[in-house]
Write a protein that holds these residues in place. Structure first.
Motif, PDB file in Angstrom:
ATOM      1  N   PHE A 133       0.791  -1.229   0.000  1.00  0.00           N
ATOM      2  CA  PHE A 133       0.000   0.000   0.000  1.00  0.00           C
ATOM      3  C   PHE A 133       0.823   1.278   0.000  1.00  0.00           C
ATOM      4  O   PHE A 133       0.293   2.351  -0.280  1.00  0.00           O
ATOM      5  CB  PHE A 133      -0.965   0.017   1.198  1.00  0.00           C
ATOM      6  CG  PHE A 133      -0.307   0.023   2.550  1.00  0.00           C
ATOM      7  CD1 PHE A 133      -0.006   1.220   3.193  1.00  0.00           C
ATOM      8  CD2 PHE A 133       0.006  -1.166   3.196  1.00  0.00           C
ATOM      9  CE1 PHE A 133       0.592   1.237   4.443  1.00  0.00           C
ATOM     10  CE2 PHE A 133       0.600  -1.167   4.449  1.00  0.00           C
ATOM     11  CZ  PHE A 133       0.899   0.037   5.073  1.00  0.00           C
ATOM     12  N   CYS A 134       2.092   1.228   0.334  1.00  0.00           N
ATOM     13  CA  CYS A 134       2.958   2.408   0.329  1.00  0.00           C
ATOM     14  C   CYS A 134       4.398   1.945   0.177  1.00  0.00           C
ATOM     15  O   CYS A 134       4.692   0.745   0.218  1.00  0.00           O
ATOM     16  CB  CYS A 134       2.811   3.233   1.621  1.00  0.00           C
ATOM     17  SG  CYS A 134       1.682   4.653   1.489  1.00  0.00           S
ATOM     18  N   THR A 135       5.287   2.917   0.013  1.00  0.00           N
ATOM     19  CA  THR A 135       6.712   2.658  -0.174  1.00  0.00           C
ATOM     20  C   THR A 135       7.476   3.201   1.031  1.00  0.00           C
ATOM     21  O   THR A 135       7.061   4.177   1.655  1.00  0.00           O
ATOM     22  CB  THR A 135       7.200   3.341  -1.465  1.00  0.00           C
ATOM     23  OG1 THR A 135       6.414   2.880  -2.569  1.00  0.00           O
ATOM     24  CG2 THR A 135       8.664   3.050  -1.728  1.00  0.00           C
ATOM     25  N   ALA A 136       8.582   2.569   1.374  1.00  0.00           N
ATOM     26  CA  ALA A 136       9.459   3.042   2.449  1.00  0.00           C
ATOM     27  C   ALA A 136      10.896   2.704   2.068  1.00  0.00           C
ATOM     28  O   ALA A 136      11.141   1.972   1.100  1.00  0.00           O
ATOM     29  CB  ALA A 136       9.086   2.399   3.787  1.00  0.00           C
ATOM     30  N   SER A 137      11.848   3.224   2.829  1.00  0.00           N
ATOM     31  CA  SER A 137      13.260   2.940   2.570  1.00  0.00           C
ATOM     32  C   SER A 137      14.013   2.889   3.885  1.00  0.00           C
ATOM     33  O   SER A 137      13.595   3.461   4.892  1.00  0.00           O
ATOM     34  CB  SER A 137      13.868   4.005   1.645  1.00  0.00           C
ATOM     35  OG  SER A 137      13.776   5.303   2.214  1.00  0.00           O
ATOM     36  N   GLY A 144      20.273   0.747  13.441  1.00  0.00           N
ATOM     37  CA  GLY A 144      20.177  -0.163  12.311  1.00  0.00           C
ATOM     38  C   GLY A 144      18.804  -0.697  11.998  1.00  0.00           C
ATOM     39  O   GLY A 144      18.681  -1.682  11.261  1.00  0.00           O
ATOM     40  N   ASN A 145      17.755  -0.053  12.503  1.00  0.00           N
ATOM     41  CA  ASN A 145      16.410  -0.624  12.331  1.00  0.00           C
ATOM     42  C   ASN A 145      15.347   0.394  11.940  1.00  0.00           C
ATOM     43  O   ASN A 145      14.157   0.182  12.198  1.00  0.00           O
ATOM     44  CB  ASN A 145      15.968  -1.297  13.632  1.00  0.00           C
ATOM     45  CG  ASN A 145      15.757  -0.310  14.781  1.00  0.00           C
ATOM     46  OD1 ASN A 145      16.292   0.798  14.773  1.00  0.00           O
ATOM     47  ND2 ASN A 145      14.978  -0.726  15.772  1.00  0.00           N
ATOM     48  N   LEU A 146      15.744   1.495  11.294  1.00  0.00           N
ATOM     49  CA  LEU A 146      14.788   2.558  10.995  1.00  0.00           C
ATOM     50  C   LEU A 146      14.435   2.630   9.514  1.00  0.00           C
ATOM     51  O   LEU A 146      15.245   2.345   8.647  1.00  0.00           O
ATOM     52  CB  LEU A 146      15.341   3.918  11.435  1.00  0.00           C
ATOM     53  CG  LEU A 146      15.685   4.078  12.915  1.00  0.00           C
ATOM     54  CD1 LEU A 146      16.167   5.503  13.192  1.00  0.00           C
ATOM     55  CD2 LEU A 146      14.508   3.722  13.819  1.00  0.00           C
ATOM     56  N   LEU A 147      13.188   3.028   9.257  1.00  0.00           N
ATOM     57  CA  LEU A 147      12.685   3.237   7.906  1.00  0.00           C
ATOM     58  C   LEU A 147      12.158   4.659   7.776  1.00  0.00           C
ATOM     59  O   LEU A 147      11.727   5.261   8.761  1.00  0.00           O
ATOM     60  CB  LEU A 147      11.523   2.285   7.597  1.00  0.00           C
ATOM     61  CG  LEU A 147      11.715   0.795   7.814  1.00  0.00           C
ATOM     62  CD1 LEU A 147      10.416   0.054   7.474  1.00  0.00           C
ATOM     63  CD2 LEU A 147      12.866   0.261   6.977  1.00  0.00           C
ATOM     64  N   LEU A 148      12.142   5.156   6.528  1.00  0.00           N
ATOM     65  CA  LEU A 148      11.558   6.456   6.209  1.00  0.00           C
ATOM     66  C   LEU A 148      10.377   6.256   5.289  1.00  0.00           C
ATOM     67  O   LEU A 148      10.446   5.488   4.334  1.00  0.00           O
ATOM     68  CB  LEU A 148      12.597   7.339   5.512  1.00  0.00           C
ATOM     69  CG  LEU A 148      12.091   8.664   4.915  1.00  0.00           C
ATOM     70  CD1 LEU A 148      11.724   9.644   6.024  1.00  0.00           C
ATOM     71  CD2 LEU A 148      13.165   9.262   3.990  1.00  0.00           C
ATOM     72  N   ILE A 199       9.147   8.267  10.568  1.00  0.00           N
ATOM     73  CA  ILE A 199      10.242   7.327  10.761  1.00  0.00           C
ATOM     74  C   ILE A 199       9.691   6.125  11.513  1.00  0.00           C
ATOM     75  O   ILE A 199       9.021   6.268  12.541  1.00  0.00           O
ATOM     76  CB  ILE A 199      11.414   7.985  11.510  1.00  0.00           C
ATOM     77  CG1 ILE A 199      11.991   9.129  10.657  1.00  0.00           C
ATOM     78  CG2 ILE A 199      12.500   6.955  11.819  1.00  0.00           C
ATOM     79  CD1 ILE A 199      13.077   9.939  11.342  1.00  0.00           C
ATOM     80  N   LEU A 200       9.925   4.960  10.988  1.00  0.00           N
ATOM     81  CA  LEU A 200       9.389   3.729  11.549  1.00  0.00           C
ATOM     82  C   LEU A 200      10.502   2.905  12.195  1.00  0.00           C
ATOM     83  O   LEU A 200      11.619   2.869  11.705  1.00  0.00           O
ATOM     84  CB  LEU A 200       8.719   2.885  10.460  1.00  0.00           C
ATOM     85  CG  LEU A 200       7.763   3.596   9.500  1.00  0.00           C
ATOM     86  CD1 LEU A 200       7.221   2.589   8.484  1.00  0.00           C
ATOM     87  CD2 LEU A 200       6.635   4.281  10.248  1.00  0.00           C
TER      88      LEU A 200
END
Length: 318
Positions: A133-137, A144-148, A199-200
């Protein structure tokens, strides 16, 4: 008000979300723009009190990622799924660290490179064709465990997983469970499109942190508007990521804009990676939650606001 003061002359948001300012932890249903399908609604995990902007360490050079062994389910900016059928690991001989030059403003399927492996799709439930449903990076950090991604993409971690390098219905590097969402108070309380970024945090998978497997992109702040970027995204109707390279412009005080065709629903949250620095300087979102045309995308400008949020996310994840 968020950390960016909203201008009274701002054009009306295409599909605004009015959030009640109860607290940083706000229950919200977010209405997406044309770049993303209706996101999952629930409690938003906001950042703690603002702290000084962090010093973002440079991400170390990443070796070519290899498939998982056992994957688990400034105030004034400057103008200027099981992977049984997974593809083989990307190697230096198979692909360069960055895509080969192509004509500016041309969109095509993203080649498999170490950089594209840091970009992935967000799913609710099983990682399967048609489920993203969406994009992240992946965002470089000491933890060492974060997404945007974009803040409008999701407001709950329930059942949300991230598959880096997702392609053709497979997750070649495994999947990581999203465990926390960090947004600004400007977004969680006011739906401020100038702060449409999140930020995830992710849990380890098979004892490994996501950055250790696929590498990460360093956060870039206060970089010029006239920056050439590589724009990645996962269209909702496709099982492959797309890539376009073009030069960004200035939509407003805190908004970038770029013309790249064929970025429809599902591409929200896709990273804008500077061709000059390799830093991620935006994520599809912001104005009209990414734009009301698939041929023009927007991003909130990355400055001290996201730097502060990043610092809080690192502190929380430590």
């Amino acid at each position: 008000m968020g950390q960016h003061r909203r201008r009274t002359s701002r054009r009306r948001l295409l599909a605004p979300t009015l959030l009640t300012a109860l607290s940083v932890l706000t229950v919200a249903t977010v209405v997406a723009g044309s770049h993303a399908p209706t996101p999952r609604a629930a409690a938003v995990a906001g950042p703690a009190a603002a702290s000084p902007s962090p010093s973002v360490d440079a991400a170390p050079p990443a070796d070519s990622p290899s498939p998982a062994d056992s994957p688990a389910g400034s105030e004034s900016p400057t103008d200027s799924a099981s992977p049984a059928d997974s593809p083989p690991p990307v190697s230096a001989s198979a692909a360069s660290a960055t895509p080969s030059p192509v004509a500016l403003g041309t969109t095509a399927v993203a080649p498999a490179t170490p950089e594209s492996a840091t970009v992935g799709a967000l799913f609710t439930g099983a990682v399967a064709p048609g489920g993203h449903f969406c994009t992240a990076s992946v965002l470089h950090s000491a933890t060492g465990n974060l997404l945007l991604t974009a803040a409008h993409c999701l407001s709950s971690t329930a059942g949300v997983t991230f598959a880096p390098g997702y392609r053709d219905g497979t997750a070649p590097y495994g999947t990581w469970r999203v465990t926390a969402i960090h947004t600004t108070t400007g977004w969680s309380q006011d739906g401020d499109q100038d702060e449409d970024f999140a930020i995830l945090e992710t849990a380890s998978s098979g004892g490994r942190r996501i950055e250790d497997v696929v590498g990460a992109n360093q956060l870039g702040t206060d970089e010029p508007f006239g920056t050439t970027v590589r724009l990645y995204g996962y269209p909702a109707g496709s099982e492959d990521p797309v890539l376009c390279t073009n030069t960004t412009g200035r939509q407003g005080t805190y908004q970038r804009v770029v013309d790249c065709p064929d970025y429809p629903g599902g591409t929200s949250g896709g990273p804008w990676i500077s061709t000059a620095t390799g830093h991620v300087v935006g994520a599809i979102g912001g104005y009209q939650e990414g734009g009301d045309s698939p041929d023009t995308s927007y991003s909130a400008y990355f400055d001290h606001t996201i730097a502060t949020l990043y610092g809080e996310a690192v502190k929380s994840a430590s």
